[in-house]
Design an enzyme around this catalytic site. Structure first.
Site, PDB file in Angstrom:
ATOM      1  N   SER A 332       0.813  -1.216   0.000  1.00  0.00           N
ATOM      2  CA  SER A 332       0.000   0.000   0.000  1.00  0.00           C
ATOM      3  C   SER A 332       0.844   1.263   0.000  1.00  0.00           C
ATOM      4  O   SER A 332       0.417   2.305  -0.524  1.00  0.00           O
ATOM      5  CB  SER A 332      -0.937   0.002   1.212  1.00  0.00           C
ATOM      6  OG  SER A 332      -1.894  -1.026   1.094  1.00  0.00           O
ATOM      7  N   THR A 385      -1.590   4.332   3.183  1.00  0.00           N
ATOM      8  CA  THR A 385      -2.314   5.108   2.161  1.00  0.00           C
ATOM      9  C   THR A 385      -2.508   6.555   2.562  1.00  0.00           C
ATOM     10  O   THR A 385      -2.112   7.459   1.816  1.00  0.00           O
ATOM     11  CB  THR A 385      -3.645   4.427   1.823  1.00  0.00           C
ATOM     12  OG1 THR A 385      -3.376   3.115   1.305  1.00  0.00           O
ATOM     13  CG2 THR A 385      -4.411   5.231   0.791  1.00  0.00           C
ATOM     14  N   GLU A 491     -10.275   6.824   1.831  1.00  0.00           N
ATOM     15  CA  GLU A 491      -9.807   5.442   1.790  1.00  0.00           C
ATOM     16  C   GLU A 491     -10.712   4.517   2.588  1.00  0.00           C
ATOM     17  O   GLU A 491     -11.004   4.770   3.760  1.00  0.00           O
ATOM     18  CB  GLU A 491      -8.388   5.317   2.359  1.00  0.00           C
ATOM     19  CG  GLU A 491      -7.862   3.887   2.237  1.00  0.00           C
ATOM     20  CD  GLU A 491      -6.737   3.543   3.212  1.00  0.00           C
ATOM     21  OE1 GLU A 491      -6.037   2.542   2.955  1.00  0.00           O
ATOM     22  OE2 GLU A 491      -6.572   4.247   4.224  1.00  0.00           O
ATOM     23  N   ASP A 496      -8.957  -4.584   2.245  1.00  0.00           N
ATOM     24  CA  ASP A 496      -7.637  -5.226   2.278  1.00  0.00           C
ATOM     25  C   ASP A 496      -7.518  -6.196   3.449  1.00  0.00           C
ATOM     26  O   ASP A 496      -7.014  -7.316   3.292  1.00  0.00           O
ATOM     27  CB  ASP A 496      -6.573  -4.137   2.376  1.00  0.00           C
ATOM     28  CG  ASP A 496      -5.167  -4.687   2.513  1.00  0.00           C
ATOM     29  OD1 ASP A 496      -4.673  -5.294   1.552  1.00  0.00           O
ATOM     30  OD2 ASP A 496      -4.555  -4.482   3.581  1.00  0.00           O
ATOM     31  N   HIS A 500      -6.567 -10.218   3.417  1.00  0.00           N
ATOM     32  CA  HIS A 500      -5.479 -10.820   4.203  1.00  0.00           C
ATOM     33  C   HIS A 500      -6.002 -11.927   5.117  1.00  0.00           C
ATOM     34  O   HIS A 500      -5.324 -12.937   5.317  1.00  0.00           O
ATOM     35  CB  HIS A 500      -4.795  -9.757   5.054  1.00  0.00           C
ATOM     36  CG  HIS A 500      -3.859  -8.872   4.291  1.00  0.00           C
ATOM     37  ND1 HIS A 500      -2.783  -9.353   3.588  1.00  0.00           N
ATOM     38  CD2 HIS A 500      -3.837  -7.514   4.130  1.00  0.00           C
ATOM     39  CE1 HIS A 500      -2.133  -8.344   3.023  1.00  0.00           C
ATOM     40  NE2 HIS A 500      -2.754  -7.216   3.333  1.00  0.00           N
ATOM     41  N   ASP A 538      -5.379   0.423  -4.621  1.00  0.00           N
ATOM     42  CA  ASP A 538      -3.923   0.440  -4.694  1.00  0.00           C
ATOM     43  C   ASP A 538      -3.370  -0.899  -5.186  1.00  0.00           C
ATOM     44  O   ASP A 538      -2.295  -0.967  -5.771  1.00  0.00           O
ATOM     45  CB  ASP A 538      -3.309   0.798  -3.339  1.00  0.00           C
ATOM     46  CG  ASP A 538      -3.917   0.009  -2.181  1.00  0.00           C
ATOM     47  OD1 ASP A 538      -4.850  -0.789  -2.415  1.00  0.00           O
ATOM     48  OD2 ASP A 538      -3.466   0.189  -1.043  1.00  0.00           O
ATOM     49  N   HIS A 539      -4.154  -1.985  -4.960  1.00  0.00           N
ATOM     50  CA  HIS A 539      -3.768  -3.341  -5.366  1.00  0.00           C
ATOM     51  C   HIS A 539      -4.931  -4.250  -5.028  1.00  0.00           C
ATOM     52  O   HIS A 539      -5.899  -3.851  -4.368  1.00  0.00           O
ATOM     53  CB  HIS A 539      -2.507  -3.816  -4.623  1.00  0.00           C
ATOM     54  CG  HIS A 539      -2.612  -3.653  -3.144  1.00  0.00           C
ATOM     55  ND1 HIS A 539      -3.405  -4.465  -2.356  1.00  0.00           N
ATOM     56  CD2 HIS A 539      -2.069  -2.733  -2.297  1.00  0.00           C
ATOM     57  CE1 HIS A 539      -3.339  -4.074  -1.103  1.00  0.00           C
ATOM     58  NE2 HIS A 539      -2.526  -3.011  -1.033  1.00  0.00           N
TER      59      HIS A 539
END
Length: 605
Positions: A332, A385, A491, A496, A500, A538-539
């Site tokens: 990130s 971020t 954000e 995310d 994970h 971001d991914h």
């Protein structure tokens, strides 16, 4: 030595079983042809199999574990492969109770083979089921069997596998351990896609019929895939037939976590599209980043929200390459730095180039064009971020050093968690003109900061509520009142986290929360022509795919390839002024440059 080997091997195999056993096991596995496993019995036991199959051939007075005479190995007997390990397991405590049975498939004549089997079992009386040992080992005889009228002549630990569609009250049900039939009597399904409905109904009707006699059911020759295991589990097959017991048990045990049903569908704001793509001056830029938010994450939210989202209304979209300067898969910090500064950097670096030199970020640059700026996050404000939009530091975990950059930034607004990280900076923030507030409202100060929590904010599933929606609404109101163009980064950090943790529920609820905020921002853009809204990530996190779902019930099943970030392209959506400029496939750094090109087109430094 052999006993030591079995005990050691069992301990190794049972390590994953200890984790498995802690999960809720609402399914039962039948380890088909278990004797062909590299480690018979213990593989099935470690997988939590409730039914373990061994084929038996009577050969020269010995019961050999084999399917046909040609494959007989003198070392592979029912005793060596099963009864001895079970007895040893009971003796050592590795097998506390027989929460499983052996399905003994007789390949030779029933009566003579059973006679030898009963004699063999005399050496294992202590582990066998009976009135005095209600948790002992049961044997269910399959394959060649005596006549049903003779079932009652066998010991109490012996039961039988009934194999006929003709079921009635007259059968000796007290000695029938299960009912088994070939799957091919019902369907030709290969386990891919979905079973034909007529075939599925025929199978379901038979399962229900067996259950009406209070007995379990199994189908041999059935497809052996994840789709099949799930389908049979949902239909109520009691013993799911598989040659891959560990894989099947792992998949089925995780289904409760991988399947999520949304019971709170939100309404979608009907975007007007009046100024969408218009070639007009960009007055405001709102960059919305769903951390870890790939196409599967967006799809999962769509399918669980009545097949509609605020985000999926948008017509201008593209794909973003996310690689870092030093790694194919970004984190990130590098990903957000690319958006904030237009430069690739190394993973873990915030607002600096690969050599450690500070990079100008959007709030700093836009200040020179008369813009005000703000950041809103569900993360801590020192998170990678948000920090990329005000800090310059090579290591994302150095929270105290990162926090020191906030008073020096050009931001006019910040909202997020992690207030404890900024204890040393409170005075500096106030000297820099920030009014530190403790609630949402109509703020009048020139600069505002809100530490919403001393540490991390809770997830939606843990009761975060409408925080992100309220924070974004307050931020928009505050920046609008300034009467100058503004830049706002919002954000949604915990999509995310769901990736994970391989948590379907977290991914779906965090993405739906993000989408509600997207709807609020789209409404603002419609009410304020010249606003450009950009929504991206971001991914991607988790390598997520969607093997199954049901739109009607707002249910989705996710599968995970990873518990980390991946290098897959992420979607980007745009709405409002110049939104068409964001179509195509390009590097993450291009987002910054597209924004700055529009600013330079209409504003003077």
């Amino acid at each position: 030595m052999q006993r030591f080997f079995y005990s050691l091997l069992a301990l190794v195999l049972l390590l994953p079983f200890q984790v498995f056993a802690q999960r809720s096991q609402a399914f039962q596995i039948h380890s088909h042809n278990d004797y062909l496993q590299t480690v018979p019995f213990w593989t099935a036991y470690a997988a939590g199999a409730s039914s373990i199959e061994v084929d038996l051939i009577l050969k020269d007075g010995q019961l050999m574990a084999a399917h046909e005479a040609e494959s007989i190995d003198p070392k592979r007997t029912i005793g060596s492969l099963y009864l001895d390990p079970i007895a040893e397991g009971v003796k050592t405590g590795l097998v506390s109770t027989a929460q499983f049975h052996l399905l003994v498939d007789l390949k030779t004549e029933a009566y003579s083979t059973l006679e030898v089997l009963l004699k063999s079992m005399e050496d294992y009386r202590d582990v066998l089921f009976g009135a005095a040992n209600p948790h002992g080992l049961k044997l269910i005889i399959s394959g060649n069997r005596p006549k049903p009228s003779d079932y009652g002549n066998y010991p109490e630990y012996i039961f039988f596998d009934y194999q006929s569609k003709e079921l009635g009250k007259e059968l000796p049900w007290s000695k029938i351990g299960m009912v088994s039939l070939s799957f091919r009597q019902f369907s030709v399904w290969n386990g891919k896609g979905r079973m034909v409905e007529d075939e599925r109904k025929s199978l379901q009707d038979f399962i229900d019929l067996v259950h009406s006699f209070d007995r379990p059911v199994r189908f041999w020759g059935s497809p052996d895939s994840k789709s099949a295991w799930k389908a049979f589990h949902e239909m109520g097959e009691d013993y799911i037939n598989t040659d891959r017991p560990m894989e099947a048990a792992d998949y089925l045990s995780q289904l409760p976590e991988n399947v999520y049903q949304n019971n709170s569908v939100h309404e979608v704001y009907p975007a007007r599209f009046a100024g969408d793509g218009a070639d007009v001056p960009v007055k405001n830029v709102i960059l919305m980043i769903g951390d870890g938010n790939g196409l599967a994450q967006i799809s999962s939210a769509l399918f669980t929200n009545g097949n509609q989202l605020n985000l999926t209304q948008l017509k201008n979209m593209g794909l973003v390459k996310t690689q870092a300067a030093d790694d194919f898969t970004t984190d990130s910090a590098a990903g957000a730095t690319a958006y904030a500064s237009g430069e690739k950097t190394n993973n873990r670096a915030i607002g600096v180039d690969p050599e450690g030199n500070a990079l100008e970020n959007l709030p700093d640059l836009l200040d020179g064009f008369g813009f005000s700026s703000g950041i809103v996050t569900t993360d801590q404000l020192t998170g990678a971020t948000p920090a990329s939009f005000y800090a310059h530091h090579p290591e994302r975990d150095d929270a105290e050093q990162i926090a020191a950059y906030l008073p020096k930034s050009k931001l006019d607004l910040f909202i997020g968690g992690g207030g404890d990280r900024f204890g040393a900076q409170l005075g500096d923030l106030q000297q820099a003109g920030f009014e530190l507030v403790d609630g949402f409202g109509s703020w009048e100060a020139g600069r505002v900061g809100y530490f919403v929590a001393p540490g991390s904010l809770p997830k939606v599933l843990d009761g975060r509520g409408d925080y992100l929606l309220e924070a974004t609404s307050s931020a928009l109101g505050f920046l609008e009142k300034k009467g100058v163009p503004f830049f706002l980064m919002v954000e949604a950090a915990n999509i995310d986290s769901g990736g994970h943790e391989n948590s379907t529920g977290m991914i779906v609820t965090e993405m739906l929360d993000f989408d509600r905020v997207i709807g609020r921002v789209l409404r603002f853009a419609d009410e304020h022509p010249g606003t450009l809204v950009i929504v991206t990530a971001d991914h991607e996190t988790g390598g997520v795919s969607i093997p199954q779902g049901d739109i009607e019930s707002n249910t989705v099943e996710l599968a995970f390839h990873s518990d980390d970030h991946t290098g897959i392209l992420v979607p980007i959506f745009a709405y409002g002024a110049h939104s068409g400029d964001f179509r195509g496939v390009y590097e993450n750094t291009a987002v910054f440059h597209k924004i700055m090109e529009l600013v330079r087109k209409y504003y003077r430094d």
